[in-house]
Design an enzyme around this catalytic site. Structure first.
Site, short mmCIF file in Angstrom:
data_model
loop_
_atom_site.label_atom_id
_atom_site.label_comp_id
_atom_site.label_asym_id
_atom_site.label_seq_id
_atom_site.Cartn_x
_atom_site.Cartn_y
_atom_site.Cartn_z
N MET A 124 0.45 -0.84 0.18
CA MET A 124 0.06 0.01 -0.36
C MET A 124 0.49 0.81 -0.13
SD MET A 124 -3.46 -0.19 2.05
CE MET A 124 -4.50 -0.93 1.57
N HIS A 442 -6.82 1.63 7.34
CA HIS A 442 -6.07 1.59 7.76
C HIS A 442 -6.71 1.26 9.61
CE1 HIS A 442 -5.70 6.33 7.49
NE2 HIS A 442 -4.59 5.56 6.72
P1 FAD Z 1 1.74 -3.05 2.91
O1 FAD Z 1 1.72 -1.96 2.35
O2 FAD Z 1 0.54 -3.54 3.21
O3 FAD Z 1 2.64 -3.97 2.30
C1 FAD Z 1 2.45 -5.71 2.94
C2 FAD Z 1 2.98 -6.89 1.46
O4 FAD Z 1 2.41 -7.17 1.61
C3 FAD Z 1 2.15 -6.04 0.05
O5 FAD Z 1 2.76 -5.77 -0.65
C4 FAD Z 1 1.54 -7.23 0.06
O6 FAD Z 1 1.16 -7.58 -1.23
C5 FAD Z 1 2.63 -8.15 1.27
N1 FAD Z 1 2.38 -9.62 0.55
C6 FAD Z 1 1.19 -10.18 1.27
N2 FAD Z 1 0.88 -11.70 2.09
C7 FAD Z 1 1.69 -11.71 1.40
C8 FAD Z 1 2.53 -13.45 1.46
N3 FAD Z 1 1.59 -14.51 1.98
N4 FAD Z 1 3.44 -13.61 0.76
C9 FAD Z 1 4.42 -11.92 -0.07
N5 FAD Z 1 3.82 -11.58 0.36
C10 FAD Z 1 2.93 -10.60 0.89
N6 FAD Z 1 -1.41 5.12 6.06
C11 FAD Z 1 -0.95 6.51 6.45
O7 FAD Z 1 -0.04 6.30 7.41
N7 FAD Z 1 -1.08 7.61 6.41
C12 FAD Z 1 -2.00 7.97 5.22
O8 FAD Z 1 -1.64 9.18 4.71
C13 FAD Z 1 -2.33 6.82 4.20
N8 FAD Z 1 -2.94 6.56 2.49
C14 FAD Z 1 -3.00 5.91 2.42
C15 FAD Z 1 -3.61 5.91 0.82
C16 FAD Z 1 -4.15 4.67 0.29
C17 FAD Z 1 -5.22 5.15 -0.94
C18 FAD Z 1 -3.58 3.62 0.79
C19 FAD Z 1 -4.16 2.25 -0.60
C20 FAD Z 1 -3.73 3.43 2.03
C21 FAD Z 1 -2.99 4.47 3.18
N9 FAD Z 1 -2.64 4.19 4.19
C22 FAD Z 1 -1.82 5.43 5.04
C23 FAD Z 1 -2.10 3.31 5.02
C24 FAD Z 1 -0.16 2.67 4.53
O9 FAD Z 1 -0.38 2.46 3.18
C25 FAD Z 1 0.17 1.34 5.42
O10 FAD Z 1 -0.29 2.11 6.46
C26 FAD Z 1 1.11 0.28 4.95
O11 FAD Z 1 0.92 1.05 3.54
C27 FAD Z 1 1.04 -0.28 5.65
O12 FAD Z 1 2.47 -0.72 5.15
P2 FAD Z 1 3.15 -2.66 5.34
O13 FAD Z 1 4.75 -3.05 5.46
O14 FAD Z 1 2.76 -3.09 7.04
O15 FAD Z 1 1.93 -2.92 5.14
#
Ligand code: FAD
Length: 517
Positions: A124, A442
């Site tokens: 994301m 979120h």
């Molecule tokens: P993610 O970014 O979701 O990444 C997880 C990854 O794991 C994904 O790429 C997925 O494909 C991968 N995955 C899943 N399962 C498997 C598997 N079994 N094997 C291998 N890979 C796998 N947050 C904010 O704080 N501020 C904002 O302004 C904000 N705006 C947003 C606007 C939009 C339009 C969107 C979509 C999200 C927004 N967010 C915002 C949320 C933010 O993007 C997320 O909180 C953040 O990306 C979380 O990071 P993460 O690394 O935990 O997870």
């Protein structure tokens, strides 16, 4: 094609390449050069360098293609070449994300119909708005007394600017009007202010939005011991005698499975797919998937009073990458007395389309108030062992209800949004309204952190799963509080602490826990 080769063993296997998985890779590259790292990502790489924010892709059609490629098995964003998939349920689905096809609501419950995820390198974090506020009051996480230092470090990794649009024409107007309305009733450290954003302004004024590429940084890209594997799905974490010892990876290019042994495994696969992976691996602590926490969201739109008469105001910024420049992004911080987080931004810059026609872009701002949820163990994502999702993993089933307290908080938020709107100008529409659950993007809590293992948490203060040594969880699922603000900065901060713990143990040559959070 020559089949890809996967390593038979690494020191640290990281599942997921969003901001939190990238943070582990970055901190370990900085603190433990020579440590072998593999980052496995189920989705494709969209950009070079991998993990870039798609808003940095100047060509509109290329950007649409990148969004479409993030949308999993049934992409919906229309490009020049491919028509959109029409979602018959008409749920809000943002470009670059995909929602659960079903299972998002159980009979008689509210459910989380707009619960979304992204499947691409960068997760994301290739599509987000980049808002990076700090938590306050009950949002903060007691298990980490060093939270502020970790947040400082998260700001560094994400490339956060405190006031990137300070010179935007209406940003002072918005902030001053909101401040006059709200500041008198809140402590000085929670006054209305500019929203810190993960964006950098180059000398020529162009903007670079931070994605996972910024978090990985050159230190990871230049690290010969770190490798990113796109289109590589982790199916299972291998656990032997209470220790994580590796992962089973499916190469999505040819369907073959590979065992990769590891001394540490980090599951950073988002707040649905991290508990899903643990469940699939037989790691099922009582709190897994529970206390699921999506921020109920109240929205409204307002046309700013007494602005909008200059030529610059007539520029339609939709499609620009610099669209937030006119009114900036303002922040009405959460307080315990007002348990919601206010984000005010130019409407056409928001991922939430509130009205179809924006008459004078830049003069219309959207107000989004995200509420702290009344946490309940019964709000949970569980996984069906007899059915699979679109990626062949145990199928998620969401149980979720808003409580009377949630409805009271939403009503309080509606009054606050109304005050903000009246302070800013003329409201568009009659009353603020609630978006479907999940629209906040979120959702949190499903692998929550606790100070002690009392059955209400999945991991301890270092993010290591109780009872499974060497298995760390990362992402918004780790946040245990009713956090109302955008969670990514905090999740990256918690990832920093986890990565430091792994680095310390690698330095000591021990896999078992010797330090505490
Ligand atoms: P993610 O970014 O979701 O990444 C997880 C990854 O794991 C994904 O790429 C997925 O494909 C991968 N995955 C899943 N399962 C498997 C598997 N079994 N094997 C291998 N890979 C796998 N947050 C904010 O704080 N501020 C904002 O302004 C904000 N705006 C947003 C606007 C939009 C339009 C969107 C979509 C999200 C927004 N967010 C915002 C949320 C933010 O993007 C997320 O909180 C953040 O990306 C979380 O990071 P993460 O690394 O935990 O997870």
């Amino acid at each position: 094609d020559v089949p890809r080769s996967f390593p038979s063993a690494v020191d640290v296997a990281i599942v997921g390449s969003g901001p939190t998985g990238a943070a582990y890779a970055r901190v370990l590259s900085e603190l433990s050069p020579g440590t072998t790292l593999a980052v496995f990502e189920v989705g494709p790489a969209l950009t070079d360098p991998p993990g870039m924010h798609v808003k940095n892709i100047a060509d509109l059609d290329e950007r649409l293609v990148a969004q479409r490629r993030s949308e999993g098995v049934h992409p919906h964003t229309a490009t020049k070449a491919e028509a959109a998939l029409t979602d018959p349920t008409k749920r809000v689905v943002r470009p670059g994300t995909h929602v659960l096809p079903d299972g998002f609501r159980q009979p008689g419950e509210d459910g989380i119909p707009a619960l979304a995820m992204s499947s691409n390198v960068g997760g994301m974090g290739a599509h987000w708005t980049c808002a990076c506020p700090r938590p306050g009051g009950a949002e903060r996480i007691d298990a980490r007394p060093d939270l502020d230092e970790l947040l400082d470090e998260a700001e560094r990794l994400l490339g956060v600017s405190r006031d990137p649009f300070g010179d935007a024409p209406y940003s002072d107007v918005v902030r001053e009007r909101l401040g006059a309305e709200f500041d008198a009733e809140r402590p000085a450290d929670r006054y209305v202010r500019s929203m810190p954003l993960a964006v950098q302004r180059r000398a020529d004024g162009a903007l670079t939005w931070s994605g996972a590429d910024v978090v990985f940084g050159d230190v990871t890209r230049d690290n010969p011991a770190a490798t990113l594997f796109p289109e590589a799905q982790v199916r299972r974490v291998l656990v032997e005698h209470g220790r994580a010892v590796g992962v089973v990876v499916r190469d999505r290019r040819d369907g073959t499975d590979h065992e990769v042994r590891a001394r540490f495994v980090v599951a950073a696969a988002d707040a649905v797919r991290t508990p899903q992976l643990l469940h699939a691996s037989g790691v099922r602590p009582p709190a897994l998937g529970r206390y699921l926490n999506d921020q109920p969201q109240m929205v409204f739109a307002v046309r700013l009073r007494d602005v909008g008469s200059t030529a610059a105001d007539q520029h339609d910024p939709r499609g620009d990458t610099a669209i937030v420049q006119q009114s900036g992004v303002s922040w009405v911080p959460y307080t315990d007395a007002n348990p919601f987080h206010g984000q005010v931004m130019q409407l056409d810059a928001s991922p939430v389309p509130i009205v179809g026609d924006v008459p004078a872009p830049g003069t219309v701002v959207g107000l989004g108030w995200f509420c702290g949820k009344d946490l309940q163990a019964t709000d949970r994502v569980e996984f069906d062992d007899d059915a699979v999702d679109e990626f062949g993993m145990p199928k998620p089933l969401v149980h979720y209800t808003l409580t009377d307290r949630d409805r009271a908080t939403l009503a309080q938020a509606a009054r606050s949004v109304r005050r903000a709107a009246d302070a800013l100008g003329e409201a568009l529409g009659d009353e603020p309204f609630v978006l479907p659950s999940g629209a906040s993007l979120h959702y949190q809590g499903s692998t929550r952190m606790g100070a002690v293992d009392d059955g209400t948490s999945v991991c301890g203060p270092t993010s290591e799963v109780w009872d499974v040594e060497g298995l760390f969880v990362a992402g918004n699922g780790v946040i245990p509080t009713p956090m109302a603000c955008n969670p990514t900065l905090t999740s990256v901060a918690l990832a920093v602490a986890g990565a430091r713990e792994i680095a310390a143990r690698l330095a000591q040559g021990v896999e078992t826990q010797t330090t505490s959070g």
